[in-house]
Design a protein around this motif. Sequence first.
Motif, PDB file in Angstrom:
ATOM      1  N   HIS A   1       0.830  -1.206   0.000  1.00 31.79           N
ATOM      2  CA  HIS A   1       0.000   0.000   0.000  1.00 31.79           C
ATOM      3  C   HIS A   1       0.864   1.255   0.000  1.00 31.79           C
ATOM      4  CE1 HIS A   1      -3.521  -2.449   0.648  1.00 31.79           C
ATOM      5  NE2 HIS A   1      -2.916  -3.043   1.654  1.00 31.79           N
ATOM      6  N   PRO A   2       0.784   2.060  -1.076  1.00 28.75           N
ATOM      7  CA  PRO A   2       1.466   3.355  -1.064  1.00 28.75           C
ATOM      8  C   PRO A   2       0.614   4.364  -0.280  1.00 28.75           C
ATOM      9  CG  PRO A   2       0.479   2.930  -3.216  1.00 28.75           C
ATOM     10  CD  PRO A   2       0.141   1.759  -2.354  1.00 28.75           C
TER      11      PRO A   2
ATOM     12  N   LEU B   1      -9.988   2.347   1.857  1.00 35.17           N
ATOM     13  CA  LEU B   1      -8.692   2.569   2.513  1.00 35.17           C
ATOM     14  C   LEU B   1      -8.321   4.056   2.573  1.00 35.17           C
ATOM     15  CD1 LEU B   1      -5.532   0.321   1.955  1.00 35.17           C
ATOM     16  CD2 LEU B   1      -6.295   1.564   3.971  1.00 35.17           C
TER      17      LEU B   1
HETATM   18 CU   LIG Z   1      -3.518   0.134  -0.976  1.00 33.04          CU
END
Ligand SMILES: [Cu+2]
Length: 475
Positions: free
Chosen positions: A407-408, A468
């Motif tokens: 995940h960035p 997210l």
């Molecule tokens: Cu992500």
Amino acid sequence: MAISRRSLLQAAALTALAPPTFAATKADYTIRIAKGLAELAEDQIVSTTLYNGQFPGPLLRFKEGQRVTVDMFNDTDTPELLHWHGQQIPSEVDGAAEEGSPYILPHGMRRISFVPKPSGLRFYHSHVTAGNDLDRGTYSGQMGPVYIEPNNNPGAFDREIFLTLKEFAPTFSKSGDMASDALAGQMLHDLVAVGKKADEQARVKTKGYEVGYQLFSINGRMLGHGEPLRVKQGERVLLQIVNGSATEIRSLALPGHTFKVVALDGNPVPTPAEVPVLWLGTAERVSAIVEMNHPGVWILGDLADDDRGHGMGIVVEYAGADGKPQWTTPKPSHWDYSMFGRKPAGLVRPDQTIELLIVKHNAALEGFNQWTLNGVAFSMQTMRPLYKVQTGRRYRVKIRNGSDDIHPMHLHRHSFELAQIGGKPTAGVIKDVVMLGGYQEAVFDFVADNPGRTLFHCHQQLHMDFGLMALFDYA
Ligand SMILES: [Cu+2]
């Protein structure tokens, strides 16, 4: 999906109230958002939404601290948002609806004014929710580089070249090929257990949709179809690279050469270091100097044969050299942010620690994975802040990844300092996006010094659109 009726009405109300005097003076910059064509190759022309009819959008050069006005015209039929990624500016001009920036209405316009900072490589891009629409948000061609001139430049170089990495022609698929072993560090057993438990509890046993692409480009041209980078032996070239992907992590190598990384996300690093391969998460930037000391005709390209084969690369041609561009795959290596940092000097004590846990819920939303942070999937309807911060305090964010995806993670309107990554303590690496490895944790500090609603989210469009994301607010 995308935009709630309420936020549209709010945007309409705000636009109606705006004084109609905007046309009296000319803005410093004008961005027109409109459908157009991007010619990636002679036989690969894509129709998408562009800034000023070109891909990438124009390179905008600002001076740190010198106020600018920007007119943004939306010539499309859908509301748009233009986000100034990596800048420390007020919420109402940052370009995220969650923070309170109004939409630029269909066939409407918005004039904004802000003081660009901090200096270095930034970029601008659409910040609308795409959901299941692969024509929207960062899947489109709406992005361009920003360079904010500093008072002094890091490192000596002869020439500066901006490179924008971008995929086109996205499709949904049921399999992904994320380069999960790119990052240094080990998986943590308790996080593997979190992922396993979530999989067991999932009603759907198959994983959700992923996005794949058919066409890949650097500066809007597929490998072999644009002008090569023409260099001379002995030249020191500063590459200013932006990963403009909606969802992908990218790698870059240049056979026979190394990259001396001098800045990450536009911010000079304490320890410039040479690496054989660059890795950039979605929305990350790398500034690296290449000493041109290996004459020939080379491919500067992605390690993934398939992506490079479909365009992710650019030819580097030395003066006087000819022949077919050469590629050799470099030895395997891991990307380790801490090698560009310094040893933490003593203990920096944050005022407060925010601990966040990412969990993936397989195919929970009509075939799409749903993502939660501490059990909550962000809601575009309520836009409820997850956390209140206080001006002047130093916060430590410990983010833990209970999934196998990278995940960035991106913090708006603030920069943060990495404190621990891949199990290693570090200091001095200032960023606004950090790649968090599968089943790993990352720790970073930020000072609450820019009041206003602030978004913290995964920059992978498919992840941010399906939960997210978290909102921090100032108390
Ligand atoms: Cu992500």
